[in-house]
Motif scaffolding. Sequence first.
Motif, mmCIF file in Angstrom:
data_model
loop_
_atom_site.group_PDB
_atom_site.id
_atom_site.type_symbol
_atom_site.label_atom_id
_atom_site.label_comp_id
_atom_site.label_asym_id
_atom_site.label_seq_id
_atom_site.Cartn_x
_atom_site.Cartn_y
_atom_site.Cartn_z
ATOM 1 N N TYR A 58 0.832 -1.201 0.000
ATOM 2 C CA TYR A 58 0.000 0.000 0.000
ATOM 3 C C TYR A 58 0.868 1.252 0.000
ATOM 4 N N ALA A 59 1.885 1.255 0.862
ATOM 5 C CA ALA A 59 2.775 2.417 0.959
ATOM 6 C C ALA A 59 3.599 2.598 -0.302
ATOM 7 N N LYS A 60 3.798 1.506 -1.012
ATOM 8 C CA LYS A 60 4.637 1.567 -2.212
ATOM 9 C C LYS A 60 3.961 2.331 -3.337
ATOM 10 N N VAL A 61 2.643 2.283 -3.395
ATOM 11 C CA VAL A 61 1.917 2.903 -4.514
ATOM 12 C C VAL A 61 1.126 4.136 -4.098
ATOM 13 N N THR A 62 1.175 4.492 -2.824
ATOM 14 C CA THR A 62 0.366 5.603 -2.319
ATOM 15 C C THR A 62 1.259 6.702 -1.762
ATOM 16 N N SER A 63 0.821 7.937 -1.962
ATOM 17 C CA SER A 63 1.549 9.082 -1.415
ATOM 18 C C SER A 63 0.962 9.472 -0.077
ATOM 19 N N LEU A 64 1.814 9.597 0.902
ATOM 20 C CA LEU A 64 1.372 9.973 2.236
ATOM 21 C C LEU A 64 0.742 11.363 2.236
ATOM 22 N N PHE A 65 1.398 12.323 1.614
ATOM 23 C CA PHE A 65 0.915 13.710 1.646
ATOM 24 C C PHE A 65 -0.290 13.910 0.730
ATOM 25 N N TYR A 66 -0.406 13.087 -0.271
ATOM 26 C CA TYR A 66 -1.565 13.200 -1.159
ATOM 27 C C TYR A 66 -2.781 12.491 -0.558
ATOM 28 N N GLU A 67 -2.540 11.397 0.124
ATOM 29 C CA GLU A 67 -3.635 10.555 0.626
ATOM 30 C C GLU A 67 -4.314 11.173 1.841
ATOM 31 N N ASP A 68 -3.511 11.634 2.817
ATOM 32 C CA ASP A 68 -4.103 12.104 4.082
ATOM 33 C C ASP A 68 -3.196 13.172 4.682
ATOM 34 N N LYS A 69 -3.592 14.440 4.559
ATOM 35 C CA LYS A 69 -2.763 15.539 5.056
ATOM 36 C C LYS A 69 -2.616 15.501 6.574
ATOM 37 N N THR A 70 -3.661 15.104 7.247
ATOM 38 C CA THR A 70 -3.593 15.046 8.710
ATOM 39 C C THR A 70 -2.570 14.009 9.160
#
Length: 619
Positions: A58-70
């Motif tokens: 999941y972390a490999k294909v997802t952006s932390l800052f794009y997915e959930d700013k909080t």
Amino acid sequence: MRKLCFNPKTPSFAMERNSPSSSKSTPTPPRLSYSEEDSFMEEAESLILKWNADTSAYAKVTSLFYEDKTEAKNYINCVNQLQNTMHSLISTNPSSHKLVLAQNLMQIAMKRLKKEFYQILSTNRAHLDPESLSARSSRTSATSSASDCDDEDDDIRAAADSISEVEQVSSAAVADLKLIAHCMLSSGYAKECVSVYIIIRKSIIDEGIYRLGVEKLSSSRANKMDSEVLDFKIKSWLEAARISVRTLFNGERILCDHVFGYSDSIRESCFAEISRDAASLLFGFPELVAKTKKYSPEKLFRVLDMHAVVSELWPEIESIFSSDYTSAVRSQVLASLQRLTDSAQNSLAEFESTIHKDSSKLALNGGGVHWLTIQTMNYLAILADYVNVLSDIFPRADWLPPPRSSSLPESYLYSPESDYSASTPALTARVAWLILVLLCKLDGKARHCKDVSLSYLFLANNLWYVVARVRSSNLQYVLGDDWIAKHEAKAKRFVANYEKVAWGEVVSSLTVNPGAAEAREVFEKFNAKFEEAYRKQNSFVVADRDMRDEIKGSIARSIVPRYREWYDAVLATVGSVRDLTVTEYVTFTPEDVENYVANLFFFGTASSSVTSSPHRRWS
């Protein structure tokens, strides 16, 4: 210019560089108790491992800052607290297993943040380009004016909403970059953060310079290049320089200041690394052109254009490249300015030399305006458009000519035209000197003419063309009214001398008092002199229409009234019955003489390619 570079205009991050707010630090997290430390380590491990791309698909294909700013902000706070905990452990329990865990977690977190930093930079290239951000500067005025209108157009409202959305995206991107950069820098991972930033932003600057048409050019290639091609490249550079400084470098400067606002040394060194190659390419071009060995009169104007642009941009260049890290850029700009100055001085000296060296042996072409006069005055008229630049380039000592070493004749060298007082503007003195060199050259050509009347007409035509060209260009402001009046008077003296030499014998043939006894001899003499003068003078050229009309009028006033007096007196003497012996040698009536004079220079004007000066009485 879309996708070329970044020039922030939005109030959210287009702040003054080095403002106090940019230097504020994030408060240091409080030191935790032992139990709090254990609890935090568990939470930190869970959050950091959740976004570990090496262990989580999941972390490999997802952006932390794009997915959930909080969660992204929690992640940053977690890393900051982890750094604080590590410092606490080192001072209190350096052998603790928690320190090893914290170090491992920190490495995983920095790898994640580096990836996020890269993704934000790369995916927001379109939002951080100068064109879209420049368009955003009009958002406030557009939306405010729209709100004042009750029947606001749907298209305007939609456009305003779209602009607002794009602005929010770019502002958020800058805020995220700044947050990550501060976290990585304070954690000791500045190198990893800066390397990513430099790779991406340098590619934008380099691509922008390339798209603006600025390319690497060697000295040998520039010297071999056709003048037209080099001229085109110079014109392209003039526009590229303004865009590069005011949009490309200035935008990158502001973005760099905001992202790395917590460290002066890092932001300066980072900007220097990003801009170094592009700036060297851009600001090295004028120096390269100035060093080309090809000479042409037009080269001076291109050199002056480049000097004007660099001088215009210098305050902005000095501000953008203000640190010690970018001192080489400032030095290169100043070196280019000096090279341009030297080139301009050499070009003007070369131009003066071409006037001195002109050795054309062509006939005086009916006394018309010489090609050297036309070319010289066209050159000087264009030069007068660069008054401000020339005043900066040429110190007074370089403008004032050294009379003693000149090759001009003393009659010109020490004439009133060559007197330069201490109050004479340098540019005025230099332009007046160049015209004096031209007039001297023309005088030398006139001296080789066997027909004295033609030489005077040649000088009158050329000097009047000089005066007319001065009046119709900015040269009138450079040289002033006194100079113009003085040379107008000199041109009139040439005309007076021409009339005296060309038509003097015709006039003197009518000096005897009219009477029947001398009539035959006087008429025969007048007929011969008038026919000779007319035949010769009608092949001459008077280029300026007003001057031509004035000369013909002056000739007619000198001849026709005298001849009419003679003609009428002789006819009155012989009575009403015309004496055939008189009419046999009366070739011209007064009306004939007047018509012939009126038709003077008719064929000569057709051969002249010089355009008449603007309407003005030549009297």
